[in-house]
Design a protein around this motif. Structure first.
Motif, PDB file in Angstrom:
ATOM      1  N   ALA B  89       0.832  -1.202   0.000  1.00  0.00           N
ATOM      2  CA  ALA B  89       0.000   0.000   0.000  1.00  0.00           C
ATOM      3  C   ALA B  89       0.872   1.260   0.000  1.00  0.00           C
ATOM      4  CB  ALA B  89      -0.918   0.002   1.209  1.00  0.00           C
ATOM      5  N   GLY B  90       1.959   1.228   0.754  1.00  0.00           N
ATOM      6  CA  GLY B  90       2.870   2.375   0.790  1.00  0.00           C
ATOM      7  C   GLY B  90       3.460   2.655  -0.574  1.00  0.00           C
ATOM      8  N   ALA B 109      -6.556   1.913  -1.865  1.00  0.00           N
ATOM      9  CA  ALA B 109      -7.364   0.706  -1.688  1.00  0.00           C
ATOM     10  C   ALA B 109      -8.122   0.385  -2.972  1.00  0.00           C
ATOM     11  CB  ALA B 109      -8.332   0.891  -0.520  1.00  0.00           C
ATOM     12  N   ARG B 110      -8.679   1.416  -3.590  1.00  0.00           N
ATOM     13  CA  ARG B 110      -9.449   1.176  -4.795  1.00  0.00           C
ATOM     14  C   ARG B 110      -8.542   0.652  -5.915  1.00  0.00           C
ATOM     15  NH1 ARG B 110     -11.978   6.026  -6.901  1.00  0.00           N
ATOM     16  NH2 ARG B 110     -11.899   6.698  -4.721  1.00  0.00           N
ATOM     17  N   GLN B 111      -7.351   1.248  -6.042  1.00  0.00           N
ATOM     18  CA  GLN B 111      -6.441   0.819  -7.106  1.00  0.00           C
ATOM     19  C   GLN B 111      -5.945  -0.600  -6.864  1.00  0.00           C
ATOM     20  OE1 GLN B 111      -5.796   3.012  -9.813  1.00  0.00           O
ATOM     21  NE2 GLN B 111      -5.246   1.021 -10.677  1.00  0.00           N
ATOM     22  N   LEU B 112      -5.647  -0.915  -5.601  1.00  0.00           N
ATOM     23  CA  LEU B 112      -5.198  -2.275  -5.287  1.00  0.00           C
ATOM     24  C   LEU B 112      -6.294  -3.280  -5.599  1.00  0.00           C
ATOM     25  CD1 LEU B 112      -3.093  -2.025  -2.021  1.00  0.00           C
ATOM     26  CD2 LEU B 112      -2.397  -2.942  -4.229  1.00  0.00           C
ATOM     27  N   ASP B 113      -7.491  -2.879  -5.318  1.00  0.00           N
ATOM     28  CA  ASP B 113      -8.621  -3.733  -5.643  1.00  0.00           C
ATOM     29  C   ASP B 113      -8.687  -3.956  -7.155  1.00  0.00           C
ATOM     30  OD1 ASP B 113     -10.805  -5.196  -4.689  1.00  0.00           O
ATOM     31  OD2 ASP B 113     -12.175  -3.639  -5.456  1.00  0.00           O
ATOM     32  N   ASP B 119      -5.911  -7.886  -0.883  1.00  0.00           N
ATOM     33  CA  ASP B 119      -5.517  -8.609   0.338  1.00  0.00           C
ATOM     34  C   ASP B 119      -4.016  -8.559   0.606  1.00  0.00           C
ATOM     35  OD1 ASP B 119      -5.077 -10.029  -1.973  1.00  0.00           O
ATOM     36  OD2 ASP B 119      -5.266 -11.983  -1.004  1.00  0.00           O
ATOM     37  N   LYS B 120      -3.256  -7.942  -0.284  1.00  0.00           N
ATOM     38  CA  LYS B 120      -1.799  -7.899  -0.099  1.00  0.00           C
ATOM     39  C   LYS B 120      -1.325  -6.531   0.400  1.00  0.00           C
ATOM     40  CE  LYS B 120      -0.993 -11.968  -2.210  1.00  0.00           C
ATOM     41  NZ  LYS B 120      -2.372 -12.479  -2.100  1.00  0.00           N
ATOM     42  N   ALA B 121      -2.277  -5.655   0.738  1.00  0.00           N
ATOM     43  CA  ALA B 121      -1.927  -4.262   1.031  1.00  0.00           C
ATOM     44  C   ALA B 121      -0.813  -4.111   2.057  1.00  0.00           C
ATOM     45  CB  ALA B 121      -3.164  -3.503   1.498  1.00  0.00           C
ATOM     46  N   ASN B 122      -0.799  -4.989   3.073  1.00  0.00           N
ATOM     47  CA  ASN B 122       0.181  -4.802   4.146  1.00  0.00           C
ATOM     48  C   ASN B 122       1.403  -5.683   4.012  1.00  0.00           C
ATOM     49  OD1 ASN B 122      -1.260  -2.808   5.585  1.00  0.00           O
ATOM     50  ND2 ASN B 122      -2.708  -4.409   6.190  1.00  0.00           N
ATOM     51  N   MET B 123       1.580  -6.289   2.858  1.00  0.00           N
ATOM     52  CA  MET B 123       2.753  -7.138   2.674  1.00  0.00           C
ATOM     53  C   MET B 123       3.973  -6.312   2.278  1.00  0.00           C
ATOM     54  SD  MET B 123       1.923 -10.715   1.050  1.00  0.00           S
ATOM     55  CE  MET B 123       0.928 -11.910   1.904  1.00  0.00           C
TER      56      MET B 123
END
Ligand code: ADP
Ligand code: MG
Lengths: 272, 262
Positions: B89-90, B109-113, B119-123
């Motif tokens: 996410a960063g 969040a929208r772009q990651l979606d 579900d990988k935002a915090n990896m």
């Protein structure tokens, strides 16, 4: 966060098994030897005068602590290391960053600094004493010189080896100069910086002993000299033990302070 | 309108990487640039991105001469180039610093979606596969809502399945806001699946050798005869760009030609 848990857990697993076992293995030899020596002295095989058994070292430590002397000497030494380390780190970081960043400054400064580095630092002592007197300033300067070089080399090397490809990412996002330093260069050099600080700290502890052996009225180094002159080997070994403990403790403090910022690291043994 | 006019680039070591390259790309158009290794494709993208400047000629976006990175031009490199010290996410939010925190989080969040990695935002980047990392790189560029997105062999380091997957995915993402895409590739199939127009480059010095319109409807069927025909036209142009003779047995010849770019 929950998503990352499994990955982290498996990565940590070997450590939780290996750590106590390897710790025990590593302790076997020193503890065994100490125990054997303790028993030998108790059995009257030796009087343990020149090589005091652990119990006598412990008694000496307890005695020094009860009079408050241990605390006073330890504090004096720790303060010297702190001051010298602080100065050395500031100077080393600035010099390393400037020479790493600018080829011109590197051409200007690095040859001189490399030449100075070739001088065994203890050789400066007489000069420092002439310039700064025999009290704190000359000691702190000597420690600072010892800390300076590993930090300088570490920072310069780290800045020089920052991946151009990652810097380009910063450029694509049109970062200003300070933002580039803060958001790209600083995090990129951090792992190498921590390593440089650790070797700087190690040299700081080495040089404080040298400085205190050469004349001090307090400090752990003074306890060493005092123990030698008055024939008290237990006091010498006690001071050495204290050096070992606080040297290790400060190194641990440094790594723990840095650890939260280095969780991202991807290298073999990063978690060890 | 992205216009590249009479652009030449000579590097410090006297290598003439580009010579007299002109190309106009309409808003929303997808252009693929193909050509052998060393014919200046990456150089061209670097000039358009503003990371490097041309020795001759100009690159302009809607009349703005590009001399340094431009806020409306994004780029995805062959390597994901994620910042290892930032989470997924960063990384995606890296360029959104001017936004308020809540808005930034929302956009990320929208772009990651959109790239299927919610579900990988915090990896950490090291925990991603190559394909996932490249999707994050895509998200990082697209979240800025660029008018022009440059891609330099973006999928060439991936395995064949992931590559085809990401090609379709890229088209899907493109349909959201229809930015101009300039895709450098050495994969002729990739060029034909993606592009409205394929630009064939010619090496030493790099020049535009041919431009081939691909007016097949999307989504494109990789098995269709029309697709095959387009592919043969591109391969033939690539052959001619290297002065190779084209024999009667065009298909076999083309296949050997193809091996050169892969
Ligand atoms: N930074 C550079 N300095 C000097 N020569 C370069 C540089 N980048 C690329 N070149 C040269 O320019 C030519 C074109 O390179 P490039 O644009 O990377 O080709 P491609 O991406 O089509 O493989 C090559 O001959 C390459 O060696
Ligand atoms: Mg290239």
């Amino acid at each position: 966060m929950t998503v990352t848990e499994p990955a982290l857990a498996t990565a940590r697993q070997p450590r939780s098994f290996a750590h106590p076992a390897s710790l025990a293995l590593g302790l076997l030899l020193p503890v065994g030897l100490a125990l054997a020596w303790e028993l030998a002295v108790r059995a009257g095989l030796s009087d343990g005068r020149l090589v005091p058994p652990p119990s006598r070292i412990w008694d000496t430590l307890a005695e020094l602590a009860s009079t408050g002397e241990l605390q006073r000497h330890t504090l004096a030494t720790v303060l010297r290391v702190a001051a010298g380390f602080g100065l050395g780190v500031v100077a080393g970081t600035l010099a390393g960053a400037i020479t790493g960043y600018s080829a011109l400054m590197r051409g200007l400064l690095d040859p001189t600094l490399q030449a100075l580095r070739a001088i065994p630092s203890i050789a400066w002592v007489p000069l420092f004493i002439l310039w700064l007197g025999i009290f704190e300033s000359s000691k702190i300067t000597l420690i600072a010189v010892g800390v300076f070089f590993p930090v300088y080399l570490g920072v310069m090397g780290a800045v020089l080896s920052v991946d151009r490809k990652i810097v380009e990412v910063g450029r694509v996002f049109r970062l200003s100069g300070p933002a580039m330093v803060w958001r790209i260069l600083l995090p990129a050099v951090l792992p190498a910086y921590v390593i440089a600080l650790r070797s700087g700290l190690g040299l700081g502890w080495m040089f404080v002993v040298a400085a205190e052996l050469l004349g001090a009225s307090e400090g752990l180094g003074y306890l060493l000299v005092d123990g030698q002159q008055l024939g008290k080997p237990a006091q010498i070994v006690a001071a050495i033990v204290v050096f070992a403990v606080i040297g290790k403790t400060t190194d641990w403090m440094l790594t723990s302070a840095a650890a939260p910022f280095l969780r991202w690291e991807d290298r073999y043994g990063a978690r060890a | 309108m992205l216009s590249i006019a009479h652009v030449g680039k000579t590097y410090d070591n006297a290598v003439r990487a580009l010579d007299g390259v002109s190309l106009a790309v309409a808003p929303g158009e997808i252009v693929a640039v193909v050509g052998g290794s060393g014919c200046g494709k990456s150089t061209l993208l670097r000039l358009v991105s503003g990371l490097d400047n041309p020795s001759q000629g100009t690159v302009a976006l809607d009349g703005d001469t590009i001399m340094s990175p431009h806020e409306k031009i994004g780029i995805v490199f062959q390597e994901p180039r994620l910042l290892p010290w930032l989470t997924v996410a960063g990384n995606v939010g890296f360029g959104l610093t001017s936004l308020l925190k809540a808005e930034r989080r929302e956009r990320v969040a929208r772009q990651l979606d959109r790239v299927g990695l919610a579900d990988k935002a915090n990896m950490w980047p090291r925990e991603l596969s190559g394909g996932q990392a490249q999707r994050v790189a895509l998200a990082r560029a697209l979240v800025m809502r660029p008018a022009v997105l440059l891609l330099d062999e973006p999928f060439s380091a991936l395995d064949a399945f992931t590559r085809v997957d990401l090609q379709d995915h890229l088209l899907d993402l493109w349909a959201d806001s229809k930015p101009t895409l300039v895709v450098v590739t050495h994969d002729v199939d990739e060029a034909i699946v993606l592009a409205d127009r394929v630009v064939v480059m010619h090496p030493q010095p790099g020049r535009v050798f041919a431009e081939i319109e691909i007016d097949l409807p999307r989504p494109r069927d990789r098995q269709s005869a029309a697709y095959d025909f387009a592919k043969r036209r591109v391969l033939a142009a690539l052959d001619r760009s290297l002065n190779r003779k084209i024999t009667d047995d065009r298909e076999t010849k083309s296949e050997t030609g193809a091996a050169m770019w892969w």
